[in-house]
Design an enzyme around this catalytic site. Structure first.
Site, PDB file in Angstrom:
ATOM      1  N   ASP A   1       0.864  -1.193   0.000  1.00  0.00           N
ATOM      2  CA  ASP A   1       0.000   0.000   0.000  1.00  0.00           C
ATOM      3  C   ASP A   1       0.894   1.233   0.000  1.00  0.00           C
ATOM      4  O   ASP A   1       2.073   1.171   0.365  1.00  0.00           O
ATOM      5  CB  ASP A   1      -0.909   0.016   1.230  1.00  0.00           C
ATOM      6  CG  ASP A   1      -1.886   1.187   1.195  1.00  0.00           C
ATOM      7  OD1 ASP A   1      -2.655   1.282   0.226  1.00  0.00           O
ATOM      8  OD2 ASP A   1      -1.866   2.020   2.109  1.00  0.00           O
ATOM      9  N   SER A   2       0.288   2.369  -0.356  1.00  0.00           N
ATOM     10  CA  SER A   2       1.041   3.625  -0.314  1.00  0.00           C
ATOM     11  C   SER A   2       1.401   3.995   1.123  1.00  0.00           C
ATOM     12  O   SER A   2       2.326   4.769   1.339  1.00  0.00           O
ATOM     13  CB  SER A   2       0.199   4.744  -0.926  1.00  0.00           C
ATOM     14  OG  SER A   2      -1.012   4.862  -0.215  1.00  0.00           O
TER      15      SER A   2
ATOM     16  N   CYS B   1      -4.205  -1.432  -2.401  1.00  0.00           N
ATOM     17  CA  CYS B   1      -4.339   0.005  -2.568  1.00  0.00           C
ATOM     18  C   CYS B   1      -5.174   0.217  -3.828  1.00  0.00           C
ATOM     19  O   CYS B   1      -4.800  -0.273  -4.907  1.00  0.00           O
ATOM     20  CB  CYS B   1      -2.943   0.610  -2.748  1.00  0.00           C
ATOM     21  SG  CYS B   1      -2.949   2.361  -3.146  1.00  0.00           S
TER      22      CYS B   1
ATOM     23  N   HIS C   1      -7.504   3.118   3.168  1.00  0.00           N
ATOM     24  CA  HIS C   1      -7.322   3.949   4.368  1.00  0.00           C
ATOM     25  C   HIS C   1      -8.654   4.241   5.077  1.00  0.00           C
ATOM     26  O   HIS C   1      -8.671   4.510   6.271  1.00  0.00           O
ATOM     27  CB  HIS C   1      -6.698   5.300   3.996  1.00  0.00           C
ATOM     28  CG  HIS C   1      -5.220   5.268   3.758  1.00  0.00           C
ATOM     29  ND1 HIS C   1      -4.644   4.560   2.741  1.00  0.00           N
ATOM     30  CD2 HIS C   1      -4.204   5.880   4.420  1.00  0.00           C
ATOM     31  CE1 HIS C   1      -3.330   4.745   2.769  1.00  0.00           C
ATOM     32  NE2 HIS C   1      -3.036   5.536   3.782  1.00  0.00           N
TER      33      HIS C   1
ATOM     34  N   CYS D   1     -11.117   2.859  -0.771  1.00  0.00           N
ATOM     35  CA  CYS D   1      -9.746   3.262  -0.444  1.00  0.00           C
ATOM     36  C   CYS D   1      -9.428   2.553   0.855  1.00  0.00           C
ATOM     37  O   CYS D   1     -10.224   2.597   1.806  1.00  0.00           O
ATOM     38  CB  CYS D   1      -9.647   4.777  -0.256  1.00  0.00           C
ATOM     39  SG  CYS D   1      -8.037   5.278   0.415  1.00  0.00           S
TER      40      CYS D   1
ATOM     41  N   GLU E   1      -3.120   9.299   7.460  1.00  0.00           N
ATOM     42  CA  GLU E   1      -1.646   9.247   7.481  1.00  0.00           C
ATOM     43  C   GLU E   1      -1.080  10.141   8.588  1.00  0.00           C
ATOM     44  O   GLU E   1      -0.062   9.820   9.178  1.00  0.00           O
ATOM     45  CB  GLU E   1      -1.072   9.680   6.122  1.00  0.00           C
ATOM     46  CG  GLU E   1      -1.231   8.654   5.008  1.00  0.00           C
ATOM     47  CD  GLU E   1      -0.344   7.410   5.170  1.00  0.00           C
ATOM     48  OE1 GLU E   1       0.859   7.551   5.463  1.00  0.00           O
ATOM     49  OE2 GLU E   1      -0.878   6.297   4.994  1.00  0.00           O
TER      50      GLU E   1
HETATM   51  N1  DGL Z   1      -4.913   3.485   0.378  1.00  0.00           N
HETATM   52  C1  DGL Z   1      -4.871   3.810  -0.968  1.00  0.00           C
HETATM   53  C2  DGL Z   1      -6.127   3.447  -1.710  1.00  0.00           C
HETATM   54  O1  DGL Z   1      -6.719   2.484  -1.412  1.00  0.00           O
HETATM   55  C3  DGL Z   1      -4.411   5.149  -1.406  1.00  0.00           C
HETATM   56  C4  DGL Z   1      -4.185   6.199  -0.449  1.00  0.00           C
HETATM   57  C5  DGL Z   1      -3.290   7.268  -1.027  1.00  0.00           C
HETATM   58  O2  DGL Z   1      -2.085   7.051  -0.939  1.00  0.00           O
HETATM   59  O3  DGL Z   1      -3.803   8.267  -1.522  1.00  0.00           O
HETATM   60  O4  DGL Z   1      -6.541   4.100  -2.631  1.00  0.00           O
END
Ligand code: DGL
Length: 273
Positions: free
Chosen positions: A10-11, A73, A194, A192, A158
């Site tokens: 993931d990012s 992600c 997150h 997403c 984050e």
């Molecule tokens: N968690 C990631 C997603 O599912 C991306 C979050 C990001 O780095 O913008 O899209």
């Protein structure tokens, strides 16, 4: 034959919400997690940048020996998965596999709505790619999908502000904007990885009649199904219940946050790419 862990990428922290469910579902396997925290968020970056960062991280997993990598992600799945699978993977090692999160979610979304009206909340990158519109249409051509980009939600997570009172305004704003697009929406997909961290707040602003869907269990079940259908790949994955964590960001920070997200103590290793 060498047995190696399954890679989860993931990012940043978001993929841990997926990994947690994968580990619950498939506890016997070994996993290596990489969060590219130093370069997160990906959601507002260009196609070229997300592709370049994701490819670099995927190559790293393959260098570690991982036979199978999950892009946990949505942004990377939307902007890089297809190109890496089609253009890069054959030249790197055609026996390795890279899976994303958009297809397994799109496959089952129709089971989670009664009205046939679904809301998708994601990063700007995921929404602009229209990946969910395209994928859901393949499986459920009659479902109406409305999308809402929530660019500020990932930074809230984050930067550990997802429980702060200040987050309420931005959470409510985007839910209201989504529901204003279509008042028949009865299922909202958190597209997403997150966003499940914001679940408590999201639930405060969503009407009771609307189901909020996070992807962790969907991706975990889909992976289980994949490994059952591909016993050769399941054989190549090591099974010692070992988990390791890498971050391109600050290790102490990662350990603090990630332990909360993952639900157990984490000691990450710093990765310089
Ligand atoms: N968690 C990631 C997603 O599912 C991306 C979050 C990001 O780095 O913008 O899209």
């Amino acid at each position: 034959m060498q047995h190696q862990p399954i890679g989860i990428f993931d990012s940043g922290y978001g993929g841990l919400t997926i990994m947690k469910e994968i580990v619950n579902q498939l506890p016997g396997y070994d996993y290596v997690y990489l969060g590219d925290n130093a370069r997160a968020p990906y959601g507002t970056r260009s196609y070229e940048t997300v592709y370049a960062y994701t490819l670099q991280c995927v190559k790293w997993f393959f260098e570690q020996g991982c036979p199978l990598v999950i892009l946990a992600c949505n942004t990377a799945s939307a902007k890089a998965l297809r190109t890496i699978q089609q253009n890069d993977l054959p030249g790197i090692d055609a026996t390795k596999r890279l899976l994303g999160v958009i297809r397994p979610t799109s496959e089952i979304i129709g089971q989670l709505t009664s009205t046939g009206h679904v809301g998708v909340m994601g990063t700007t990158g995921t929404v602009q790619s229209n990946s969910y519109l395209i994928e859901i249409e393949k499986f459920y051509p009659d479902i109406k999908v409305s999308q809402e980009a929530c660019p500020i939600w990932v930074p809230l997570v984050e930067y550990n502000e997802y429980r702060s009172p200040g987050a309420d305004y931005f959470v409510k704003k985007h839910i209201d904007q989504l529901l204003q697009q279509d008042d028949q929406i009865d299922a909202i997909l958190l597209a997403c990885t997150h966003y499940p961290l914001l679940m408590e707040k999201i639930m405060q602003f969503v009407p009771h009649s609307v189901t909020v869907i996070s992807q962790g269990h969907i991706v975990a079940e889909s992976l289980q199904d994949y490994l059952q259908r591909h016993p050769d790949m399941a054989d190549r994955c090591s099974k010692n219940e070992k988990r390791s964590f890498y971050t391109t960001g600050d290790v102490a920070d990662f350990n603090n946050h990630a332990s909360v997200f993952f639900g157990e103590a984490i000691e990450a290793v710093k990765l310089v790419l």
